[in-house]
Enzyme design. Structure first.
Site, PDB file in Angstrom:
ATOM      1  N   TYR A   1      11.803 -44.122  68.907  1.00 35.40           N
ATOM      2  CA  TYR A   1      11.984 -42.787  69.468  1.00 35.40           C
ATOM      3  C   TYR A   1      12.282 -42.899  70.959  1.00 35.40           C
ATOM      4  O   TYR A   1      11.417 -43.244  71.761  1.00 35.40           O
ATOM      5  CB  TYR A   1      10.741 -41.934  69.251  1.00 35.40           C
ATOM      6  CG  TYR A   1      10.410 -41.633  67.794  1.00 35.40           C
ATOM      7  CD1 TYR A   1      11.322 -41.888  66.771  1.00 35.40           C
ATOM      8  CD2 TYR A   1       9.178 -41.087  67.446  1.00 35.40           C
ATOM      9  CE1 TYR A   1      11.019 -41.605  65.452  1.00 35.40           C
ATOM     10  CE2 TYR A   1       8.865 -40.806  66.133  1.00 35.40           C
ATOM     11  CZ  TYR A   1       9.776 -41.068  65.133  1.00 35.40           C
ATOM     12  OH  TYR A   1       9.456 -40.799  63.830  1.00 35.40           O
TER      13      TYR A   1
ATOM     14  N   PRO B   1       7.374 -31.500  57.451  1.00 43.47           N
ATOM     15  CA  PRO B   1       6.452 -30.773  56.575  1.00 43.47           C
ATOM     16  C   PRO B   1       6.804 -29.309  56.376  1.00 43.47           C
ATOM     17  O   PRO B   1       6.257 -28.669  55.456  1.00 43.47           O
ATOM     18  CB  PRO B   1       5.113 -30.911  57.301  1.00 43.47           C
ATOM     19  CG  PRO B   1       5.481 -31.059  58.738  1.00 43.47           C
ATOM     20  CD  PRO B   1       6.756 -31.845  58.742  1.00 43.47           C
TER      21      PRO B   1
END
Length: 230
Positions: free
Chosen positions: A44, A189
């Site tokens: 990242y 999610p």
């Protein structure tokens, strides 16, 4: 199971365009709101995401887990798997330095590299654990069979697969994790256009091993996400 509050923070969006001070502020606010699990990866923003979490949270309060991942590279927006044991060791050592720790609480194989035997990849993580550089080992985007094979090599504490109310392709993996007491960490999610708090509440009710890690670059959205715990 990971002994943490059941909504974590996916930290990916805290770098890569967001001002550093804003990312630090969001991470610190997450801690104030009860987040104990922060998920990052060496890929990242070329490690800057790990460094930001260290800037925001170090020295880490008792009970806080900063989990990171190795085994994937992002170049020019394209993702490549890299599960060679020597690469995983190198990246783990760099993550230790960036996170300012002597032991990574949870180290996850970001993806299984199809060009490297599974036993070699998981074996590299097992050796890091045996050396005290990693406390717990996790996997990401695996099948039940891959999870079973990995468990024969080293204990697996968590699995991070894509899962939400509209995308349940990993239902069998979730069920297996529930039977085995393995934390299931759904990435993405919340499905697009879904009500975030309701979607997170549904996930928490779906399984006791569920640990959603919604990501955000917004303080307001962070607070909305955490309302699912109430």
């Amino acid at each position: 199971m990971l002994n943490v509050n059941r909504i974590g923070l996916g930290a990916m969006r805290l770098t890569g365009g967001l001002p550093h001070a804003d990312g630090v502020a969001i991470a610190r606010r997450a801690l104030e709101l009860g987040v104990q699990f922060f998920d990052t990866a060496d890929s990242y923003d070329f490690g800057a995401n790990e460094e930001l979490l260290a800037d925001a949270l170090h020295p880490y309060p008792e009970g806080v887990i900063v989990a990171t991942k190795g085994g994937r590279i992002c170049v020019g927006g394209e993702w490549f798997d890299c599960g060679r044991p020597e690469y995983l060791r190198q990246q783990a050592e760099l993550s230790l330095r960036r996170l300012r720790v002597e032991c990574i609480e949870l180290y996850q194989l970001h993806r299984i590299d199809a060009t490297v035997p599974l036993a070699d990849q998981v074996g590299a993580l097992r050796r890091l654990r045996e050396e005290g550089k990693v406390r717990l080992v996790g996997l990401s985007e695996v099948t039940v069979e891959q999870l079973r094979q990995a468990e024969e090599i080293t204990p697996i504490a968590s699995v991070q697969n894509r899962y939400n109310r509209d995308d349940r392709a990993s239902e069998d993996v979730l069920d297996y994790c529930e039977r085995r007491g393995i934390a299931f960490i759904p990435w993405r999610p919340v499905a697009p256009l879904a009500d975030k708090a309701a979607a997170l509440a549904w996930l928490l009710g779906r399984s006791p091993v569920m640990l959603p890690i919604p990501g955000t670059s917004s303080m307001r959205h962070l607070e909305e996400n955490m309302s699912a715990l109430t």
